[in-house]
Design a protein around this motif. Sequence first.
Motif, short mmCIF file in Angstrom:
data_model
loop_
_atom_site.label_atom_id
_atom_site.label_comp_id
_atom_site.label_asym_id
_atom_site.label_seq_id
_atom_site.Cartn_x
_atom_site.Cartn_y
_atom_site.Cartn_z
N LEU A 96 0.74 -1.11 0.16
CA LEU A 96 0.04 0.05 0.10
C LEU A 96 1.02 1.21 -0.18
O LEU A 96 1.93 1.22 0.70
N VAL A 97 0.32 2.11 -0.76
CA VAL A 97 0.88 3.60 -0.52
C VAL A 97 -0.28 4.48 -0.05
O VAL A 97 -1.49 4.52 -0.58
N LEU A 98 -0.06 5.04 1.05
CA LEU A 98 -1.10 6.13 1.78
C LEU A 98 -0.59 7.38 1.24
O LEU A 98 0.24 8.03 1.26
N ASN A 99 -1.90 8.07 0.32
CA ASN A 99 -1.72 9.24 -0.32
C ASN A 99 -2.45 10.45 0.28
O ASN A 99 -3.45 9.94 0.80
N ARG A 100 -2.07 11.57 0.23
CA ARG A 100 -2.53 12.81 0.81
C ARG A 100 -2.79 12.73 2.23
O ARG A 100 -3.96 12.92 2.64
N LEU A 101 -1.90 12.45 3.12
CA LEU A 101 -2.04 12.21 4.56
C LEU A 101 -2.16 13.71 5.13
O LEU A 101 -1.49 14.74 4.62
N GLY A 102 -2.82 13.81 6.36
CA GLY A 102 -3.03 15.16 6.77
C GLY A 102 -2.06 15.54 7.89
O GLY A 102 -1.75 16.80 8.18
N SER A 103 -1.47 14.32 8.58
CA SER A 103 -0.49 14.70 9.60
C SER A 103 0.08 13.43 10.02
O SER A 103 -0.35 12.29 9.71
N THR A 104 1.04 13.59 11.16
CA THR A 104 1.69 12.42 11.36
C THR A 104 0.60 11.40 12.27
O THR A 104 0.60 10.15 12.20
N ARG A 105 -0.41 11.95 13.00
CA ARG A 105 -1.38 11.05 13.76
C ARG A 105 -2.26 10.56 12.67
O ARG A 105 -2.72 9.29 12.86
N HIS A 106 -2.56 11.14 11.83
CA HIS A 106 -3.46 10.40 10.74
C HIS A 106 -2.61 9.31 9.91
O HIS A 106 -3.42 8.25 9.91
#
Length: 435
Positions: free
Chosen positions: A149-159
């Motif tokens: 998986l590639v997680l794209n458009r993360l909002g923050s490190t917590r996200h």
Amino acid sequence: MTRGLMIAAPRSGSGKTTVTLGLLSALRRRGVAVRAAKSGPDYIDPAFHAAATGQPGLNLDSWAMSPDLLGAIVADAAAGGEMLVVEGAMGLFDGVPGTPGRSGAGADVSARLGLPVLLVLDVSGQSQTAAAVARGFMVHDPAVRIGGLVLNRLGSTRHERLIREAMAPLGLPVVGAIPRTEALVLPERHLGLVQADEHGDLSARLSALADMAERHLDLDAIIALAAPMETPQADAPHLPPPGRRIALAKDDAFSFVYGHLLAAWRRQGAEIIPFSPLADNGPDESCDACWLPGGYPELHAGRLSSAGHFKAAMTRFAQTRPVHGECGGYMALGTALVDASGTAHPMLGLLDLETSFAKRKMTLGYREAHLLAPCPLGPARARVRGHEFHYATVTARGTDAPLAELSDAQGVALGTEGSRRAHVTGSFFHAIAPA
């Protein structure tokens, strides 16, 4: 043996092209001999792939191409390469109903070639729910393996932490995490991205994408995910070359030609001689056929209309030798093209056809063409698979005979299409392979 993987997503707009170009550019920077292909009928993305890899871009289409042809194209691409990256289209499982394995979906190509899927998830607006999406993709089709998986458009490190924790029970590695602030958007127009050759700063853009990939993708893990490809050798028919020396229009107005067609024509002994209508050049007189590909003639209609040498040379050529136009090339063969502002521009006048962009209407879909007469696509009664994708409307169609009877991907008859007059033929239909 060449290894391969597919980059796919649940839907269009998830960031597949950004991730693909970043990965390709970063791998090339590392010295990896990488090739790229696009799943489905697309001219623009393969041109970006070619710029990123330094190798010609390819298309792999499970609806238009037979399984043997898919294998043959991949085998040619794999020769001398270390890795093949295939970019999916739309969502991974999006295709047309019909014969299993021939839907046009990226999943067909993944299953046929044994390519693990690197799934790009746009996680903006969700967190733990992303794990449910990933789980669904893992079990939807046993023939398709989701490798990472590639997680794209993360909002923050917590996200990112919340999603990684939710993904952990799946046992599916997260090999990339791209912040929303890293979005590098390439300009678009009505048929997709602005063409690669139109970017004066394309090298800098690709370098920035490589930097992004090095920061946010685990390149070693992605390379490890790639699997040895299944590329069985088989005889596979291609479309025949329209001549032994083919004059090919090639510039910003005419650029939509499939790389596998040109490669097949050359393997069959044909020579391709490019020329630029926008530079007011005509086809080389030594050629015995002329091909006007699709593209964006509507953006350059004024220049084409005033290209006197080009128009005279085309008229002279067409008196004795076959000329064929696809989509944009078909419009240029007509009498007039009306641009988006409503201005009519005289075209070549080799076919009795007027087209307009003043009132745009999208026509999109797979097509099978049953040829009504011999032409550069093949003999009469031959069946050819391809597609249509245009926004032009036909405002006047004269007395020229039609070129083909069309049906859609499910065999529904769509009526006649295209035009033929003496040595000149044309159609909105883009040919991909024999049916």
